[in-house]
Design a protein around this motif. Structure first.
Motif, PDB file in Angstrom:
ATOM      1  N   GLY A 151       1.780   2.269  16.047  1.00 42.47           N
ATOM      2  CA  GLY A 151       2.105   1.554  14.837  1.00 42.47           C
ATOM      3  C   GLY A 151       3.143   2.284  14.014  1.00 42.47           C
ATOM      4  N   TYR A 152       3.821   1.489  13.168  1.00 41.75           N
ATOM      5  CA  TYR A 152       4.928   2.034  12.383  1.00 41.75           C
ATOM      6  C   TYR A 152       4.533   2.361  10.946  1.00 41.75           C
ATOM      7  CZ  TYR A 152       7.869   0.612  16.259  1.00 41.75           C
ATOM      8  OH  TYR A 152       8.430   0.482  17.502  1.00 41.75           O
ATOM      9  N   VAL A 153       3.386   1.875  10.509  1.00 41.16           N
ATOM     10  CA  VAL A 153       2.953   2.130   9.134  1.00 41.16           C
ATOM     11  C   VAL A 153       2.275   3.494   9.063  1.00 41.16           C
ATOM     12  CG1 VAL A 153       1.568   1.283   7.199  1.00 41.16           C
ATOM     13  CG2 VAL A 153       2.650  -0.338   8.767  1.00 41.16           C
ATOM     14  N   GLY A 154       2.648   4.265   8.049  1.00 46.06           N
ATOM     15  CA  GLY A 154       2.088   5.599   7.898  1.00 46.06           C
ATOM     16  C   GLY A 154       0.599   5.584   7.585  1.00 46.06           C
ATOM     17  N   ALA A 155      -0.052   6.701   7.869  1.00 50.34           N
ATOM     18  CA  ALA A 155      -1.486   6.818   7.613  1.00 50.34           C
ATOM     19  C   ALA A 155      -1.769   6.608   6.131  1.00 50.34           C
ATOM     20  CB  ALA A 155      -1.982   8.183   8.065  1.00 50.34           C
ATOM     21  N   GLY A 156      -2.816   5.840   5.846  1.00 50.57           N
ATOM     22  CA  GLY A 156      -3.220   5.615   4.474  1.00 50.57           C
ATOM     23  C   GLY A 156      -2.447   4.527   3.760  1.00 50.57           C
ATOM     24  N   TRP A 157      -1.634   3.744   4.494  1.00 52.08           N
ATOM     25  CA  TRP A 157      -0.836   2.681   3.883  1.00 52.08           C
ATOM     26  C   TRP A 157      -1.253   1.320   4.444  1.00 52.08           C
ATOM     27  CZ3 TRP A 157       2.850   2.523   0.040  1.00 52.08           C
ATOM     28  CH2 TRP A 157       3.329   3.762  -0.429  1.00 52.08           C
ATOM     29  N   ILE A 158      -1.125   0.290   3.617  1.00 58.25           N
ATOM     30  CA  ILE A 158      -1.241  -1.109   4.025  1.00 58.25           C
ATOM     31  C   ILE A 158       0.008  -1.812   3.505  1.00 58.25           C
ATOM     32  CG2 ILE A 158      -2.544  -3.264   3.815  1.00 58.25           C
ATOM     33  CD1 ILE A 158      -5.031  -1.566   3.208  1.00 58.25           C
ATOM     34  N   VAL A 159       0.765  -2.417   4.411  1.00 58.00           N
ATOM     35  CA  VAL A 159       2.005  -3.105   4.030  1.00 58.00           C
ATOM     36  C   VAL A 159       1.808  -4.596   4.231  1.00 58.00           C
ATOM     37  CG1 VAL A 159       4.492  -3.259   4.347  1.00 58.00           C
ATOM     38  CG2 VAL A 159       3.326  -1.068   4.715  1.00 58.00           C
TER      39      VAL A 159
END
Length: 499
Positions: A151-159
């Motif tokens: 996945g491309y979203v960093g840890a601890g993020w929701i986009v």
């Protein structure tokens, strides 16, 4: 905290094309079926979607893709709205509605809003565009190496991407991309987020629909506590425990120390009380021999004061005891009471000894001889200290050295003469004149010894610490020694020194 920024345009250049190829992608965004007013999640949404078209001519190259930058941010919630959608969205109302819910969960939420027409292929490309070109750190640091698999979203993020329709009543697309360490609370939770605002969207209430999507993301997705925060909490908790342990230990130690001090004070108080009773009994049992005194002699005034204080002590009696020997008694001595009790015990001890000295001197040659011998012995000890002082380094340069040598010679001779007189005194003769002779000699000796200490402290001479301590111990203002009769008597007439 709220801030507004103009959406940032990015042109389809050769660089953008290269970045898109590296990211991969090309599949469609999460969309809403034709028959629904709000899109459902697509089964193909697991692959990243980035702008992948290349300009076919210079005219198309002039068109730009507008990626929303953060317009409002508070705590862990970031809201990014393009200029095209800004009039249809109340950012302040969204922030107010989701603030509390976002603060109660661990993930950071980036929610972008755009409106058709634009050059994006739906909400999915909006999400990917914000990741790659946005002004947050939501993109994973290792997106080039591990993005396709993890996945491309960093840890601890929701986009989250929300694409509004061009006209009211059209389809609203929603895309949700959680970070690799963010998990669904239940299977299908992502779809619950996508469907959360469909009623509001269908009614054209985009602000409420976006708020519903944001609130649902805080409930349907679970993010672990940030490791740094959890480590800080753990360390803080351990620190609190450590402080508590130290506090309890110190408190326990202090209580034990206080208990030991209380027990010791009880023992000391009992010892002082016993001493008071013992010496009062001794004063009652020993009748004091009367010696005719005269005020022009220091020794005579001392003997007279001893007689007076003995009578006063017997008249006052033991007084009221403040010692409680009962183990069950909770009443304790105060510091003031303890000091008074200790002082009383010491006063009676000295008075008892002074009475012994007076009675011995009034009892004739045989009874007085031990007292004379003690006086002579202490005086000889002082002379020997002067000899040791003169043997020290640099003492011959001191002014007092001449007086010290004189005392050594003259007092040695006078002691021999006085020793002979102590053996010749008859029982009918008063001992006070002889005591006064010893008294005067002792004054002269102590004056020179004191001068030795003072000059050695400020001059070139080097005085050994042990020798200095012995000299101080012989001076009248030091602790009274029972085997030093003159120091005992002087405590009752302190102003007699030097007479």
């Amino acid at each position: 905290m709220t801030r507004t920024r103009t959406a940032l345009p990015f042109r389809f250049s050769a660089w953008l094309g290269s970045a898109i190829i590296l990211l991969g992608g090309g599949v469609g965004a999460v969309g809403i079926p034709a028959q629904a007013s709000v899109p459902a999640a697509s089964s193909e949404s697991s692959q990243p979607v980035y702008p992948s078209a290349s300009p076919s001519d210079e005219e198309e190259d002039d068109e730009s893709i507008l990626i929303p930058t953060v317009t409002s941010q508070e705590g862990k919630f970031y809201l990014a709205v393009t200029d095209a959608a800004i009039d249809n969205v109340d950012s302040e109302k969204i922030m107010n509605e989701v603030r509390a819910a976002v603060d109660d969960q661990h993930a950071k939420i980036l929610l972008g809003v755009d409106q058709k027409p634009n050059n994006l292929k739906g909400a999915g490309q909006l999400v990917r565009g914000m990741l790659l070109f946005g002004d947050t750190d939501a993109l994973s640091d290792d997106w080039l190496e591990d993005g396709k698999t993890q996945g491309y979203v960093g840890a601890g993020w929701i986009v989250i991407g929300v694409m509004l329709p061009e006209k009211p009543g059209g389809e609203v697309e929603v895309s949700v991309d959680p970070g690799r360490n963010v998990s669904e609370v239940d299977p299908g939770s992502k779809q619950e987020i996508v469907d959360a605002g469909k009623e509001q969207f269908a009614a054209g209430n985009y602000t409420e629909g976006i708020s519903a999507v944001a609130l649902s993301s805080t409930q349907e997705l679970d993010a672990p506590l940030d490791q740094k925060i959890s480590l800080s909490i753990a360390l803080g908790f351990l620190a609190v425990i450590a402080l508590a342990i130290v506090f309890v230990a110190l408190r326990s130690k202090r209580r034990k120390a206080q208990q030991v001090a209380i027990e010791q004070l009880g023992k000391d108080s009992e010892r002082w009380e016993n001493s008071i009773q013992r010496h009062l009994k001794k004063l009652r049992d020993s009748k004091m021999e009367r010696i005719e005194t005269t005020q022009n002699l220091s020794s005579s005034r001392a003997i007279g004061e001893v007689q007076s204080q003995r009578e006063q002590a017997l008249h006052e009696g033991p007084g009221t005891s403040v010692v409680h020997t009962d183990e069950n008694s909770t009443e304790q001595l105060s510091p003031t009471q303890a000091r008074a009790l200790e002082q009383k015990a010491e006063e009676l001890r000295l008075l008892s000894r002074a009475v012994e000295v007076s009675n011995s001197l009034a009892g004739g040659p045989r009874a007085a001889l031990p007292i004379w011998n003690q006086i002579i012995s202490k005086h000889q000890e002082g002379i020997e200290l002067l000899v040791a002082f003169l043997d020290g380094s640099g003492t011959s340069q001191l002014e007092v050295s001449r007086a010290a040598r004189t005392i050594i010679v003259t007092h040695t001779d006078e002691l021999e003469q006085l020793r002979a007189l102590t053996k010749e005194k008859s029982a009918t003769q008063s001992a006070l004149p002889l005591l006064q002779d010893f008294w005067v000699l002792r004054d002269e000796l102590e004056n020179v010894l004191a001068s030795c200490l003072n000059e050695a402290a400020s001059g070139p001479a080097r005085l050994e610490p042990k020798l200095a301590a012995k000299i101080r111990g012989l001076l009248t203002n030091s602790e009274v020694q029972d085997d030093d009769p003159i120091s005992v008597l002087r405590r009752f007439v302190p102003e007699s020194r030097g007479n």
